[in-house]
Motif scaffolding. Structure first.
Motif, PDB file in Angstrom:
ATOM      1  N   ASN A  30      -6.022   9.709  12.747  1.00  0.00           N
ATOM      2  CA  ASN A  30      -5.971   8.308  13.149  1.00  0.00           C
ATOM      3  C   ASN A  30      -4.674   7.641  12.694  1.00  0.00           C
ATOM      4  O   ASN A  30      -4.076   6.859  13.437  1.00  0.00           O
ATOM      5  N   LYS A  31      -4.236   7.945  11.487  1.00  0.00           N
ATOM      6  CA  LYS A  31      -2.976   7.391  10.993  1.00  0.00           C
ATOM      7  C   LYS A  31      -1.803   7.887  11.832  1.00  0.00           C
ATOM      8  O   LYS A  31      -0.887   7.133  12.152  1.00  0.00           O
ATOM      9  N   LYS A  32      -1.844   9.152  12.194  1.00  0.00           N
ATOM     10  CA  LYS A  32      -0.778   9.730  13.012  1.00  0.00           C
ATOM     11  C   LYS A  32      -0.731   9.055  14.381  1.00  0.00           C
ATOM     12  O   LYS A  32       0.342   8.678  14.863  1.00  0.00           O
ATOM     13  N   LEU A  33      -1.900   8.888  15.005  1.00  0.00           N
ATOM     14  CA  LEU A  33      -1.956   8.241  16.318  1.00  0.00           C
ATOM     15  C   LEU A  33      -1.508   6.790  16.241  1.00  0.00           C
ATOM     16  O   LEU A  33      -0.796   6.308  17.130  1.00  0.00           O
ATOM     17  N   THR A  34      -1.900   6.097  15.193  1.00  0.00           N
ATOM     18  CA  THR A  34      -1.473   4.704  15.018  1.00  0.00           C
ATOM     19  C   THR A  34       0.036   4.629  14.855  1.00  0.00           C
ATOM     20  O   THR A  34       0.693   3.771  15.460  1.00  0.00           O
ATOM     21  N   ARG A  35       0.599   5.508  14.080  1.00  0.00           N
ATOM     22  CA  ARG A  35       2.056   5.525  13.887  1.00  0.00           C
ATOM     23  C   ARG A  35       2.773   5.804  15.208  1.00  0.00           C
ATOM     24  O   ARG A  35       3.798   5.197  15.515  1.00  0.00           O
ATOM     25  N   GLN A  36       2.233   6.734  16.001  1.00  0.00           N
ATOM     26  CA  GLN A  36       2.836   7.030  17.301  1.00  0.00           C
ATOM     27  C   GLN A  36       2.822   5.786  18.197  1.00  0.00           C
ATOM     28  O   GLN A  36       3.817   5.483  18.871  1.00  0.00           O
ATOM     29  N   LYS A  37       1.721   5.065  18.199  1.00  0.00           N
ATOM     30  CA  LYS A  37       1.624   3.851  19.007  1.00  0.00           C
ATOM     31  C   LYS A  37       2.614   2.789  18.533  1.00  0.00           C
ATOM     32  O   LYS A  37       3.246   2.104  19.352  1.00  0.00           O
ATOM     33  N   ILE A  38       2.763   2.648  17.234  1.00  0.00           N
ATOM     34  CA  ILE A  38       3.709   1.675  16.687  1.00  0.00           C
ATOM     35  C   ILE A  38       5.130   2.032  17.087  1.00  0.00           C
ATOM     36  O   ILE A  38       5.911   1.170  17.513  1.00  0.00           O
ATOM     37  N   LEU A  39       5.479   3.297  16.959  1.00  0.00           N
ATOM     38  CA  LEU A  39       6.831   3.722  17.326  1.00  0.00           C
ATOM     39  C   LEU A  39       7.089   3.552  18.820  1.00  0.00           C
ATOM     40  O   LEU A  39       8.177   3.116  19.228  1.00  0.00           O
ATOM     41  N   LEU A  40       6.106   3.878  19.636  1.00  0.00           N
ATOM     42  CA  LEU A  40       6.255   3.681  21.073  1.00  0.00           C
ATOM     43  C   LEU A  40       6.409   2.201  21.400  1.00  0.00           C
ATOM     44  O   LEU A  40       7.245   1.815  22.225  1.00  0.00           O
ATOM     45  N   GLY A  41       5.634   1.369  20.732  1.00  0.00           N
ATOM     46  CA  GLY A  41       5.747  -0.072  20.927  1.00  0.00           C
ATOM     47  C   GLY A  41       7.118  -0.591  20.530  1.00  0.00           C
ATOM     48  O   GLY A  41       7.714  -1.410  21.244  1.00  0.00           O
ATOM     49  N   ALA A  42       7.646  -0.110  19.419  1.00  0.00           N
ATOM     50  CA  ALA A  42       8.987  -0.519  18.982  1.00  0.00           C
ATOM     51  C   ALA A  42      10.038  -0.083  19.994  1.00  0.00           C
ATOM     52  O   ALA A  42      10.989  -0.827  20.287  1.00  0.00           O
ATOM     53  N   PHE A  43       9.872   1.095  20.547  1.00  0.00           N
ATOM     54  CA  PHE A  43      10.786   1.599  21.576  1.00  0.00           C
ATOM     55  C   PHE A  43      10.747   0.688  22.805  1.00  0.00           C
ATOM     56  O   PHE A  43      11.782   0.315  23.362  1.00  0.00           O
ATOM     57  N   MET A  44       9.536   0.329  23.225  1.00  0.00           N
ATOM     58  CA  MET A  44       9.393  -0.531  24.398  1.00  0.00           C
ATOM     59  C   MET A  44       9.985  -1.914  24.149  1.00  0.00           C
ATOM     60  O   MET A  44      10.624  -2.487  25.036  1.00  0.00           O
ATOM     61  N   VAL A  45       9.783  -2.451  22.959  1.00  0.00           N
ATOM     62  CA  VAL A  45      10.374  -3.753  22.625  1.00  0.00           C
ATOM     63  C   VAL A  45      11.890  -3.675  22.701  1.00  0.00           C
ATOM     64  O   VAL A  45      12.543  -4.578  23.246  1.00  0.00           O
ATOM     65  N   GLU A  46      12.447  -2.592  22.199  1.00  0.00           N
ATOM     66  CA  GLU A  46      13.906  -2.399  22.264  1.00  0.00           C
ATOM     67  C   GLU A  46      14.377  -2.403  23.725  1.00  0.00           C
ATOM     68  O   GLU A  46      15.376  -3.034  24.075  1.00  0.00           O
ATOM     69  N   LEU A  47      13.662  -1.697  24.577  1.00  0.00           N
ATOM     70  CA  LEU A  47      14.023  -1.662  26.000  1.00  0.00           C
ATOM     71  C   LEU A  47      13.915  -3.043  26.639  1.00  0.00           C
ATOM     72  O   LEU A  47      14.767  -3.441  27.431  1.00  0.00           O
ATOM     73  N   LEU A  48      12.870  -3.767  26.290  1.00  0.00           N
ATOM     74  CA  LEU A  48      12.691  -5.108  26.849  1.00  0.00           C
ATOM     75  C   LEU A  48      13.782  -6.065  26.364  1.00  0.00           C
ATOM     76  O   LEU A  48      14.292  -6.870  27.135  1.00  0.00           O
ATOM     77  N   GLU A  49      14.131  -5.965  25.098  1.00  0.00           N
ATOM     78  CA  GLU A  49      15.142  -6.872  24.537  1.00  0.00           C
ATOM     79  C   GLU A  49      16.540  -6.585  25.055  1.00  0.00           C
ATOM     80  O   GLU A  49      17.344  -7.497  25.212  1.00  0.00           O
ATOM     81  N   THR A  50      16.827  -5.339  25.326  1.00  0.00           N
ATOM     82  CA  THR A  50      18.181  -4.981  25.761  1.00  0.00           C
ATOM     83  C   THR A  50      18.321  -4.944  27.277  1.00  0.00           C
ATOM     84  O   THR A  50      19.435  -4.921  27.787  1.00  0.00           O
ATOM     85  N   GLY A  51      17.200  -4.922  27.992  1.00  0.00           N
ATOM     86  CA  GLY A  51      17.248  -4.886  29.448  1.00  0.00           C
ATOM     87  C   GLY A  51      17.820  -3.591  29.998  1.00  0.00           C
ATOM     88  O   GLY A  51      18.393  -3.570  31.088  1.00  0.00           O
ATOM     89  N   LYS A  52      17.655  -2.508  29.263  1.00  0.00           N
ATOM     90  CA  LYS A  52      18.223  -1.216  29.672  1.00  0.00           C
ATOM     91  C   LYS A  52      17.515  -0.591  30.875  1.00  0.00           C
ATOM     92  O   LYS A  52      18.099   0.224  31.565  1.00  0.00           O
ATOM     93  N   VAL A  53      16.271  -0.979  31.095  1.00  0.00           N
ATOM     94  CA  VAL A  53      15.515  -0.410  32.207  1.00  0.00           C
ATOM     95  C   VAL A  53      15.274  -1.530  33.223  1.00  0.00           C
ATOM     96  O   VAL A  53      14.519  -2.470  32.965  1.00  0.00           O
ATOM     97  N   GLU A  54      15.913  -1.395  34.353  1.00  0.00           N
ATOM     98  CA  GLU A  54      15.822  -2.427  35.377  1.00  0.00           C
ATOM     99  C   GLU A  54      14.373  -2.586  35.851  1.00  0.00           C
ATOM    100  O   GLU A  54      13.696  -1.613  36.168  1.00  0.00           O
TER     101      GLU A  54
END
Length: 90
Positions: A30-54
Motif C-alpha cells: 500500500n505504501k508503494k502504491l501510494t508513493r507511485q500515485k504521488i509521484l505520478l501526480g507530481a509529474f502531471m502537475v509539472e506537465l500542467l504547469e509547464t504546458g509541455k503537453v498540448e
C-alpha cells in the motif's frame, strides 16, 4: 498435560505469525502504491504547469471535476480546477 490438542497453541501461534507477516507485506504494498500515485501526480502537475503537453490543461480542466466522485474531493480540487480553466483562456 493434555492428550489432545497439545500442539494447538503452537499451531495457532504459527498462524498468528503468518497473518502478521501478511499484514506487514500488505502495508508495504500500500505504501508503494501510494508513493507511485504521488509521484505520478507530481509529474502531471509539472506537465500542467509547464504546458509541455498540448491540450492537457484543457482536457484536465474539462474532465477533472467529473472524475471526482466525493463532494469533499470536489471541494478540495475546486480552486485547482478554476485555475486550470483560467489558464486555458489566457
Amino acid at each position: 498435560m493434555s492428550l489432545l490438542g497439545g500442539n494447538d497453541l503452537k499451531e495457532q501461534q504459527k498462524i498468528n505469525d503468518l497473518e502478521l507477516k501478511i499484514n506487514r507485506e500488505k502495508q508495504k504494498l500500500n505504501k508503494k502504491l501510494t508513493r507511485q500515485k504521488i509521484l505520478l501526480g507530481a509529474f502531471m502537475v509539472e506537465l500542467l504547469e509547464t504546458g509541455k503537453v498540448e491540450g492537457l490543461t484543457q482536457y484536465t480542466a474539462d474532465n477533472l471535476e467529473d472524475f471526482l466522485t466525493r463532494p469533499g474531493d470536489k471541494e478540495l480540487m475546486s480552486d485547482l480546477i478554476g485555475n486550470l480553466k483560467k489558464s486555458v483562456f489566457e
